[in-house]
Write a protein that holds these residues in place. Structure first.
Motif, short mmCIF file in Angstrom:
data_model
loop_
_atom_site.label_atom_id
_atom_site.label_comp_id
_atom_site.label_asym_id
_atom_site.label_seq_id
_atom_site.Cartn_x
_atom_site.Cartn_y
_atom_site.Cartn_z
N HIS A 151 2.25 -9.47 -13.91
CA HIS A 151 2.71 -10.35 -12.72
C HIS A 151 1.47 -11.18 -12.01
CE1 HIS A 151 6.47 -8.13 -13.29
NE2 HIS A 151 6.92 -8.86 -12.21
N ARG A 152 0.35 -11.44 -12.82
CA ARG A 152 -0.96 -11.95 -12.31
C ARG A 152 -1.41 -11.33 -11.03
NH1 ARG A 152 -2.72 -15.11 -16.38
NH2 ARG A 152 -1.20 -16.39 -17.09
N GLY A 153 -1.17 -10.09 -10.85
CA GLY A 153 -1.56 -8.98 -9.63
C GLY A 153 -2.60 -8.24 -10.10
N GLN A 154 -3.08 -7.25 -9.19
CA GLN A 154 -4.09 -6.18 -9.29
C GLN A 154 -3.57 -4.96 -8.62
OE1 GLN A 154 -7.72 -7.56 -7.64
NE2 GLN A 154 -8.94 -5.91 -8.88
N LEU A 155 -3.66 -4.04 -9.34
CA LEU A 155 -3.65 -2.37 -8.93
C LEU A 155 -4.82 -1.81 -8.80
CD1 LEU A 155 -1.41 -0.30 -8.11
CD2 LEU A 155 -1.49 0.39 -10.45
N LEU A 156 -5.11 -1.34 -7.48
CA LEU A 156 -6.26 -0.76 -7.22
C LEU A 156 -5.93 0.82 -6.54
CD1 LEU A 156 -8.38 -3.58 -5.57
CD2 LEU A 156 -8.52 -2.70 -7.88
N ALA A 157 -7.04 1.86 -6.80
CA ALA A 157 -6.80 3.27 -6.17
C ALA A 157 -8.13 3.42 -5.42
CB ALA A 157 -6.60 4.08 -7.29
N GLU A 158 -7.86 3.84 -4.12
CA GLU A 158 -9.20 4.35 -3.38
C GLU A 158 -8.62 5.63 -2.63
OE1 GLU A 158 -8.21 1.31 0.67
OE2 GLU A 158 -9.66 0.98 -0.88
N ALA A 159 -9.71 6.27 -2.10
CA ALA A 159 -9.50 7.21 -1.15
C ALA A 159 -9.02 7.05 0.07
CB ALA A 159 -10.79 7.96 -1.03
N GLY B 30 -6.98 11.57 4.15
CA GLY B 30 -7.03 12.59 3.01
C GLY B 30 -5.89 11.93 2.06
N GLY B 31 -6.00 12.12 0.78
CA GLY B 31 -5.22 11.59 -0.37
C GLY B 31 -5.64 10.47 -1.23
N THR B 32 -4.75 9.76 -1.56
CA THR B 32 -5.03 8.45 -2.29
C THR B 32 -4.12 7.27 -1.83
OG1 THR B 32 -5.32 10.18 -4.18
CG2 THR B 32 -5.16 7.46 -4.52
N ARG B 33 -4.66 6.15 -1.60
CA ARG B 33 -4.17 5.09 -1.66
C ARG B 33 -4.30 3.96 -2.60
NH1 ARG B 33 -6.47 1.47 1.62
NH2 ARG B 33 -4.80 0.74 3.00
N PHE B 34 -2.64 3.44 -3.33
CA PHE B 34 -2.86 2.72 -4.13
C PHE B 34 -2.13 1.39 -3.45
CE2 PHE B 34 -3.09 5.38 -8.00
CZ PHE B 34 -2.70 6.46 -7.53
N ILE B 35 -2.83 0.29 -4.13
CA ILE B 35 -2.89 -1.19 -3.43
C ILE B 35 -2.58 -2.10 -4.58
CG2 ILE B 35 -3.93 -2.88 -2.22
CD1 ILE B 35 -6.27 -0.94 -1.24
N CYS B 36 -1.29 -2.45 -4.32
CA CYS B 36 -0.73 -3.68 -5.24
C CYS B 36 -0.83 -4.85 -4.69
CB CYS B 36 0.77 -3.26 -5.61
SG CYS B 36 0.99 -1.50 -6.18
N LYS B 37 -1.43 -5.86 -5.23
CA LYS B 37 -1.60 -7.28 -4.88
C LYS B 37 -0.71 -8.09 -5.74
CE LYS B 37 -6.08 -6.37 -2.61
NZ LYS B 37 -7.55 -6.95 -2.76
N LEU B 38 0.20 -8.89 -5.35
CA LEU B 38 1.11 -9.72 -5.99
C LEU B 38 0.78 -11.06 -5.55
CD1 LEU B 38 4.18 -7.44 -6.25
CD2 LEU B 38 2.49 -7.79 -7.94
N VAL C 42 0.83 -1.14 0.15
CA VAL C 42 0.01 -0.07 -0.04
C VAL C 42 0.87 1.21 -0.09
CG1 VAL C 42 -1.79 1.24 1.23
CG2 VAL C 42 -1.82 -1.13 1.13
N VAL C 43 0.53 2.07 -1.03
CA VAL C 43 1.42 3.41 -0.92
C VAL C 43 0.20 4.50 -0.85
CG1 VAL C 43 2.68 4.96 -2.51
CG2 VAL C 43 3.11 2.49 -2.66
N ALA C 44 0.19 5.12 0.29
CA ALA C 44 -0.71 6.31 0.61
C ALA C 44 0.05 7.46 0.83
CB ALA C 44 -1.46 5.95 2.01
N ASP C 45 -0.59 8.65 0.04
CA ASP C 45 -0.10 9.81 0.23
C ASP C 45 -1.30 10.80 0.77
OD1 ASP C 45 -0.85 9.66 -3.24
OD2 ASP C 45 -1.86 11.12 -1.73
#
Length: 753
Positions: free
Chosen positions: A720-728, A732-740, A680-683
């Motif tokens: 890589h057979r994974g999934q990239l999602l974005a959510e609030a 405050g800001g955005t969270r990008f979730i990388c599932k590998l 998870v990368v959250a800004d």
């Protein structure tokens, strides 16, 4: 009157000297001898340190040559022999392999002499292990054999793999005997002491009886608390009457002394001027060798300096440009307003990270594009003098971007102009990846981020005429299995409406050829976009490091070592760009991506290092919260590092553009299950503006962005057979979730020939 006055003053000075010198003599003599001793001891310590550092540099060069396979055993022995002849205190120079076995060196012998420290000695093994672990030269503790010695271990590596060690042995008594000048031996008794104060070398060293002055100083780079001790051989003696006579003589020769001092000052001034001219010449040579244009302006915007590269760019000489004020002669008439606006912004202190994109004019009227970066000009006294600017000719880069944009526009124009419905769907999930305008008109879908299509023909059919059960219209559908830009298998569907008019067989053949050509254009366009975007990151890093090295070398005291480290990083980024090009070439050649074992902490180290200048400039903070034990997984490290770099860089730029006093923090966290790893990368940026378009290609909110960064990130994760999602982000800001996935057998998509 004046001569008498001078005579009386001289007599008074004599009386004062005779009365005061006797009183001050005893005190000053003691302090002067103590200060002289301290200076001599420091000078000797610096001489030893310089000598040892010089030998260490020679040994490191030998290690680098061994690492590069540039020398053989004969060459190594020859260079070691020359080094030992120049340094008799050096008993041996040998090199070991990675297993610790001696491979060669001097002295040459079949069995190791007993006078030397054996390589299996506990302290030698400890030193070799420490040097191989730390990655730089390490000195051992003092080893007492027939005589006290110390061992220097210098490791060398093939790429990043430890390959061996160069080992040199010093005799400490010989080091003192050969590297102490005669005048120091006449003045002092010198000895090396360990951290307990015991004499190490020479073993018979003692403090002279009755000695009042004894000093010690640490010896670097030997370390390990070794100290150099000095004791004066004779004690200060009482002052004699000769000093009074000397004072009288000194007063009589006052005029001569003044003239001598004046001459000395003049010589010192001349030497300083010569050194200053040499320094200025060296700096001028560095500036003249640059291919980057440099321009300096004072506070009023008047040009006070230009380098030859700048003059070569614009075609005007330095004498013609010096003192010039706007409008500048290299501003094109049609770009006067833009150039003047950038000029005013610089004088107002606006120095954007990406600089200014301007168009200049050469003396012959030729136009060229430049990228201009500006910073404050501060002199050696810390005073603000004006503004310094560096210019890069980006004409070719801009032409390539314009050609790429034109190619993309032509491709979209061709697709949108087709009188056929073109769509691309994922073979596994049926997800709609692309469709043209005609497809959107014929088959309207709900406005959702992810859409799936029900094919009009079975998956095992390549062409058929089918009836749409909703509209009742008939379509001739052609289907092909192709490889998408992220190397996954997709279906390319082309549907033509044949309800009103059945086209002839010849027309169908021509349309099929046209659509096949369109499919090739799609692959070519996406490949070109990926190449331009992927190369942008390492090239930006190289530009940032080059600017940092320039600033380090432009300081009053150039930071040569740090600049060398920055140049090393520039080389690393150039190699990284080569890896990216090889990856794109592999993609074009339809080769499978590289499989390797990856560790998340190691993958994060490269993006964090590249983004360190951006973090400082934006006054942000990157918080890494990783568990102590994360499972390893299989993937392509270069592609995954690019994903982390893009997500972190997007977060930093989003927070820098956001208004308010919210903390600028990016948090990187990870959790693992039995089947997958979630990163998870959250800004703390402004948040999601358009979630539906976030991962669409060529969609961007940046004025100079290409709009394919997040699309490529999602493609890499899905590859890589994974999934990239974005959510609030809740705070405050955005969270990008990388599932590998952690399953090795399905970690990377294989290419099907």
């Amino acid at each position: 009157m004046l001569p008498w006055l001078v005579a009386h003053i001289a007599i008074g000075l004599v009386l004062v000297a005779l009365a005061g010198y006797t009183w001050l003599d005893q005190r000053q003599t003691q302090s002067a001898r103590d200060m002289t001793m301290a200076q001599d001891l420091l000078w000797q310590e610096q001489g030893l340190r310089l000598h040892l550092q010089t030998n260490q540099n020679v040994l490191e060069n030998l290690a680098y040559s061994l690492a590069a396979n540039a020398i053989n055993d004969t060459d190594f022995n020859a260079r070691a022999d020359a080094l030992m002849k120049d340094n008799p205190e050096m008993q041996s120079v040998e090199y070991l392999n990675a297993a610790g076995h001696r491979m060669g060196g001097l002295p040459v012998y079949s069995s190791r002499p007993s006078s030397l420290v054996p390589l299996d000695d506990e302290q030698v093994l400890e030193t070799v292990d420490g040097a191989s672990t730390l990655g730089y030269a390490v000195y051992s503790n003092v080893i007492i054999r027939d005589q006290p010695v110390i061992v220097l271990a210098v490791p060398y590596y093939h790429s990043t793999v430890y390959a061996g060690m160069v080992v040199a042995t010093y005799s400490l008594p010989e080091l003192l005997r050969l590297r102490i000048p005669w005048w120091m031996i006449q003045r002092y008794d010198l000895a090396l002491l360990d951290d307990q104060g015991h004499v190490v070398a020479p073993l018979d060293a003692t403090v002279m009886p009755g000695s009042l002055l004894t000093r010690t100083v640490g010896v670097d780079p030997l370390g390990h608390e070794l100290k150099l001790r000095a004791s004066v051989r004779d004690n200060p003696r009482a002052s004699s009457q000769a000093w009074l006579l000397g004072a009288v003589f000194l007063l009589l020769t006052l005029l001569w002394w003044v003239l001598a001092m004046l001459r000395r000052r003049m010589l010192e001034r001349q030497a300083a001027e010569v050194a200053l001219r040499d320094e200025m010449g060296f700096r001028s040579a560095m500036e003249d060798s640059l291919t980057t244009g440099l321009r300096a302006m004072d506070r009023d915007g008047r040009i006070i300096y230009v380098n030859p590269a700048f003059c070569h760019m614009v075609g005007w000489s330095a004498s013609e440009l010096m003192g010039h004020i706007p409008p500048m002669p290299y501003w094109p008439p049609e770009e006067l307003e833009n150039c003047a606006a950038a000029y005013r912004a610089i004088l107002e202190g606006q120095t954007p990270q990406n600089g200014y994109q301007l168009r200049f004019m050469r003396r012959n009227g030729e136009r060229f594009d430049v990228r201009l970066y500006s910073s404050r000009l501060v002199d050696g006294r810390g005073e603000y003098r004006g503004w310094m600017a560096s210019l890069y000719d980006v004409t070719e880069i801009r032409r390539e971007r314009e050609a790429l944009a034109a190619s993309r526009k032509q491709l979209l124009t061709v697709l949108e102009g087709l009188e056929a419905a073109v769509s691309v769907t994922d073979e596994q999930s049926g997800q709609l990846l692309y469709r043209n305008r005609h497809h959107d008109d014929l088959f309207p879908l709900r406005d959702e981020a992810v859409c799936c299509l029900i094919p009009l023909i079975p998956d095992d059919s390549l062409a058929a005429e089918s009836r749409d059960p909703i509209t009742g219209r008939w379509y001739h559908v052609q289907r092909r299995r192709i490889e998408w830009v992220d190397r996954r298998q997709v279906w390319l569907d082309i549907a033509a409406d044949i309800t009103d008019v059945r086209q002839s067989a010849e027309e169908m053949r021509l349309q099929s050829e046209k659509l096949q050509h369109t499919a090739r254009l799609i692959s070519m366009g996406e490949l070109a976009s990926s190449l331009a975007h992927e190369l942008n990151q390492p090239l930006a890093a190289i530009s940032s490091y080059a600017a940092a090295a320039e600033e380090m070398l432009a300081t009053p005291t150039p930071m040569v070592e740090k600049a060398g480290d920055v140049l090393t990083r520039i080389g690393g980024q150039a190699r990284r760009a080569g890896q990216i090009i090889r990856g794109i070439r592999d993609f074009a050649a339809k080769r499978a991506p590289r499989k390797e074992i990856c560790d998340l902490a190691e993958l994060l180290s490269v993006p964090l290092q590249l983004l360190e200048p951006v973090v400082r400039k934006t006054q942000s903070r990157v918080i890494v919260e990783l568990p102590d034990s994360l499972p390893e997984f299989q993937g392509d490290s270069v592609m995954l590092e690019q994903v982390l770099f893009n997500l972190l860089k997007n977060g930093l730029e989003a927070m820098a553009a956001a208004d308010g006093d919210a903390p600028r923090e990016i948090t990187v966290s990870a959790t693992a299950t039995d089947e997958s790893l979630e990163v998870v990368v959250a800004d703390r940026g402004p948040g999601l503006a358009s979630p539906d378009s976030l991962f669409q290609p060529f969609y961007t909110t940046k004025p100079d962005g290409m709009g394919i960064g997040l699309n490529i990130c999602r493609s890499v994760i899905e590859q890589h057979r994974g999934q990239l999602l974005a959510e609030a982000n809740p705070g405050g800001g955005t969270r990008f979730i990388c599932k590998l996935p952690l399953t090795i057998s399905t970690a990377l998509t294989e290419e099907t020939e």
